[in-house]
Design an enzyme around this catalytic site. Structure first.
Site, PDB file in Angstrom:
ATOM      1  N   LEU A  27     -21.221  -0.135  -3.885  1.00 23.83           N
ATOM      2  CA  LEU A  27     -22.419  -0.473  -3.118  1.00 23.83           C
ATOM      3  C   LEU A  27     -22.906   0.664  -2.227  1.00 23.83           C
ATOM      4  O   LEU A  27     -23.996   0.581  -1.666  1.00 23.83           O
ATOM      5  CB  LEU A  27     -22.163  -1.721  -2.270  1.00 23.83           C
ATOM      6  CG  LEU A  27     -22.196  -3.053  -3.022  1.00 23.83           C
ATOM      7  CD1 LEU A  27     -21.653  -4.180  -2.149  1.00 23.83           C
ATOM      8  CD2 LEU A  27     -23.619  -3.379  -3.488  1.00 23.83           C
TER       9      LEU A  27
ATOM     10  N   GLY B 241     -23.728   3.483  -3.338  1.00 27.74           N
ATOM     11  CA  GLY B 241     -24.696   4.222  -4.131  1.00 27.74           C
ATOM     12  C   GLY B 241     -24.232   5.596  -4.561  1.00 27.74           C
ATOM     13  O   GLY B 241     -24.934   6.281  -5.309  1.00 27.74           O
ATOM     14  N   LYS B 242     -23.037   5.992  -4.131  1.00 27.06           N
ATOM     15  CA  LYS B 242     -22.624   7.373  -4.396  1.00 27.06           C
ATOM     16  C   LYS B 242     -22.284   7.645  -5.858  1.00 27.06           C
ATOM     17  O   LYS B 242     -22.184   8.803  -6.264  1.00 27.06           O
ATOM     18  CB  LYS B 242     -21.438   7.742  -3.513  1.00 27.06           C
ATOM     19  CG  LYS B 242     -20.156   6.972  -3.780  1.00 27.06           C
ATOM     20  CD  LYS B 242     -19.101   7.348  -2.747  1.00 27.06           C
ATOM     21  CE  LYS B 242     -17.818   6.565  -2.920  1.00 27.06           C
ATOM     22  NZ  LYS B 242     -16.836   6.896  -1.859  1.00 27.06           N
TER      23      LYS B 242
ATOM     24  N   SER C 238     -13.165  -5.044   0.735  1.00 28.62           N
ATOM     25  CA  SER C 238     -14.086  -4.439  -0.232  1.00 28.62           C
ATOM     26  C   SER C 238     -15.528  -4.842   0.034  1.00 28.62           C
ATOM     27  O   SER C 238     -16.242  -5.280  -0.878  1.00 28.62           O
ATOM     28  CB  SER C 238     -13.674  -4.760  -1.670  1.00 28.62           C
ATOM     29  OG  SER C 238     -12.609  -3.925  -2.068  1.00 28.62           O
TER      30      SER C 238
ATOM     31  N   GLY D 117     -16.695   0.901  -3.142  1.00 30.02           N
ATOM     32  CA  GLY D 117     -17.526   2.091  -3.026  1.00 30.02           C
ATOM     33  C   GLY D 117     -18.781   2.027  -3.880  1.00 30.02           C
ATOM     34  O   GLY D 117     -19.720   2.814  -3.693  1.00 30.02           O
TER      35      GLY D 117
ATOM     36  N   TYR E 223       0.815  -1.213   0.000  1.00 32.31           N
ATOM     37  CA  TYR E 223       0.000   0.000   0.000  1.00 32.31           C
ATOM     38  C   TYR E 223       0.846   1.259   0.000  1.00 32.31           C
ATOM     39  O   TYR E 223       1.943   1.263   0.513  1.00 32.31           O
ATOM     40  CB  TYR E 223      -0.909   0.028   1.230  1.00 32.31           C
ATOM     41  CG  TYR E 223      -1.955  -1.047   1.275  1.00 32.31           C
ATOM     42  CD1 TYR E 223      -2.287  -1.807   0.152  1.00 32.31           C
ATOM     43  CD2 TYR E 223      -2.629  -1.332   2.465  1.00 32.31           C
ATOM     44  CE1 TYR E 223      -3.252  -2.795   0.222  1.00 32.31           C
ATOM     45  CE2 TYR E 223      -3.604  -2.318   2.534  1.00 32.31           C
ATOM     46  CZ  TYR E 223      -3.904  -3.052   1.419  1.00 32.31           C
ATOM     47  OH  TYR E 223      -4.864  -4.023   1.485  1.00 32.31           O
TER      48      TYR E 223
ATOM     49  N   LEU F 124     -17.833  -2.890   0.437  1.00 32.23           N
ATOM     50  CA  LEU F 124     -18.651  -1.959  -0.347  1.00 32.23           C
ATOM     51  C   LEU F 124     -18.308  -2.015  -1.832  1.00 32.23           C
ATOM     52  O   LEU F 124     -18.678  -1.122  -2.599  1.00 32.23           O
ATOM     53  CB  LEU F 124     -18.480  -0.526   0.171  1.00 32.23           C
ATOM     54  CG  LEU F 124     -19.015  -0.263   1.582  1.00 32.23           C
ATOM     55  CD1 LEU F 124     -18.755   1.185   1.985  1.00 32.23           C
ATOM     56  CD2 LEU F 124     -20.501  -0.589   1.681  1.00 32.23           C
TER      57      LEU F 124
END
Length: 457
Positions: free
Chosen positions: A333, A335-336, A326, A331, A128, A328
């Site tokens: 999921l 909805g953004k 992950s 990201g 990372y 989401l």
């Protein structure tokens, strides 16, 4: 160390292309990724669950460097990882954005807030931040940021944290392996990333230097040395199988040596298959460290439930907890990124990963994800709205209800803004996740219409 196979494909120097070929996962899966220890340390007191509460105000960066008030007074919904004595919060703070999308001051604020919220568990990796294709990418930068935080809070508060990091698997001409020379400049030419004994030791000791600590609580193998379908790939391609790989036994033995030296407390695996889990258990049993293998970190979310089958059975049998990554779906999921559901949660920003990196995590990217993935995302968002939840809250709640997480695992959550972190940590208020049977059936109905739509052959 086993010799790397001689292959023209391994001559590529671009980090993502090299990684794709080395793992045998294909360019799209590589984009998903790259653009993507001992009882003596055991806690002496089990901290009881806290009642539901409002989120506290985050500590300032200055306070984190100089004040003991940053100390967390509780661990939210505590559990032990696998069969270990590591007492961790249900939420684990993910850090892969620290160093590209998040500055050190952003990172410090996030860690302070998470700790005040009862999160004592932090996950990082020598690879990372991500993506590797970002202009500012520097292998190990995330560990360095976390190391500065650890240095600021001092040894006593360091012992309140459970720090997990990861060692890269097979990665020819690896910028990550090159950075193990830290604090000296990276090696040039970059060596191959492997999981032989020398590489495991080099990786561990570099992580310790960057993290400003004398031990890692959970050292994980980020992905195997052997070929395995990973990062959304579902089919084992026989022609990609490699000969001469480093054995799991050699890697496990190297980790045992580091545990004997007090540099690692416990070990975990990541992006592994059922075969890999069983071979790791076998090696650890032969080495007398079966009780030290405690976690697996694989992808798991509403859009990727492959863990539900043989992996769930094997890990349950061997008491290995899941640390899902992950949850989401990068990201998606939340909805953004979808105007049809955006109002239910926080909107995206120019710094949001899919806005800033158009080729990042392609299986979840709104511009490249499959039609089925996007349709399922909207259906899950509708379920969330019907039960008075944001899409993120439903996605996180579902993962929290899984037995392989709630018994002896933890949920990795991260964010690129403090407001996002607040939303993602809000469910972890000390109360258990509860979804009624009707909601779970609706979720399963969507899943059965299109299983794991973000995965590919």
């Amino acid at each position: 160390m086993s010799k790397m196979l001689s292959s023209p494909a391994l001559k590529m120097t671009h980090p993502r292309k090299s990684l794709a070929k080395s793992l045998g996962i294909g360019a799209m899966a590589a984009a998903t990724f790259s653009t993507h220890a001992t009882t003596a340390f055991a806690p002496t007191t089990l901290i009881s669950k806290s009642p539901a509460r409002s989120a506290p105000a985050p500590m300032t960066l200055a306070a984190s460097a100089s004040s003991s008030s940053t100390t967390a007074t509780h661990i939210s919904n505590p559990r032990t990882l696998g069969k270990s004595t590591l007492l961790v919060s249900e939420a684990c703070l993910g850090t892969m954005t620290f160093g590209v999308q998040n500055s050190p001051s952003d990172a410090f604020a996030q860690i302070d807030y998470a700790r005040q919220y009862g999160c004592n568990f932090i996950d990082t990796a020598e690879l990372y931040p991500v993506p590797l294709t970002a202009p500012e990418y520097k292998a190990g930068a995330t560990e360095e940021i976390l190391g500065r935080y650890i240095q600021n809070i001092g040894p006593a508060q360091r012992e309140e944290l459970v720090i997990a990091t990861k060692i890269c698997g097979y990665f020819p001409s690896s910028p990550v392996a090159a950075a193990r020379s830290y604090p000296h400049p990276p090696l040039d030419p970059a060596p191959d990333g492997r999981l032989d004994a020398a590489s495991v030791r080099s990786a561990c000791e570099a992580s310790l230097r960057r993290l400003n600590t004398d031990h890692v609580d959970l050292m994980q193998i980020h992905w195997p040395d052997r070929y395995v379908p990973a990062f959304g790939m579902t089919t084992f391609h026989h022609d990609q199988k490699r000969e001469g790989g480093v054995s799991i036994y050699e890697t496990a033995e190297a980790l045992k040596t580091l545990m004997d030296e007090g540099k690692i407390r416990y070990i975990g695996i990541s992006n592994e298959s059922t075969l890999g889990v069983c071979e790791w258990v076998k090696a650890c049993e032969e080495l007398g460290i079966a009780d030290k293998l405690v976690t697996i970190q694989n992808s798991y979310s509403l859009l990727d439930r492959r863990f539900d089958s043989e992996l769930a059975e094997a890990c349950d049998y061997h008491d290995i907890g899941l640390l899902p990554w992950s949850v989401l779906a990068g990201g998606l999921l939340s909805g953004k990124y979808n105007k049809n559901v955006q109002g239910n949660g926080l909107p995206s920003t120019p710094n949001s990963r899919f806005n800033r990196f158009p080729d990042y995590m392609q299986r979840w990217h709104p511009n490249s994800a499959s039609k089925e993935t996007l349709e399922a995302t909207e259906e899950y968002a509708k379920i969330a709205a019907d039960v008075g939840m944001t899409p993120s809250e439903l996605a996180i709640a579902f993962v929290r209800t899984r037995k392989f997480v709630k018994d002896h695992g933890a949920v990795i959550v991260g964010a690129t803004t403090l407001e996002q972190l607040k939303e993602n940590l809000a469910p972890f208020d000390g109360t258990p996740a509860v979804l009624d049977e009707d909601v779970l059936k609706r979720i399963d109905d969507v899943h059965m219409r299109c299983r794991d739509p973000c995965c590919s052959l």
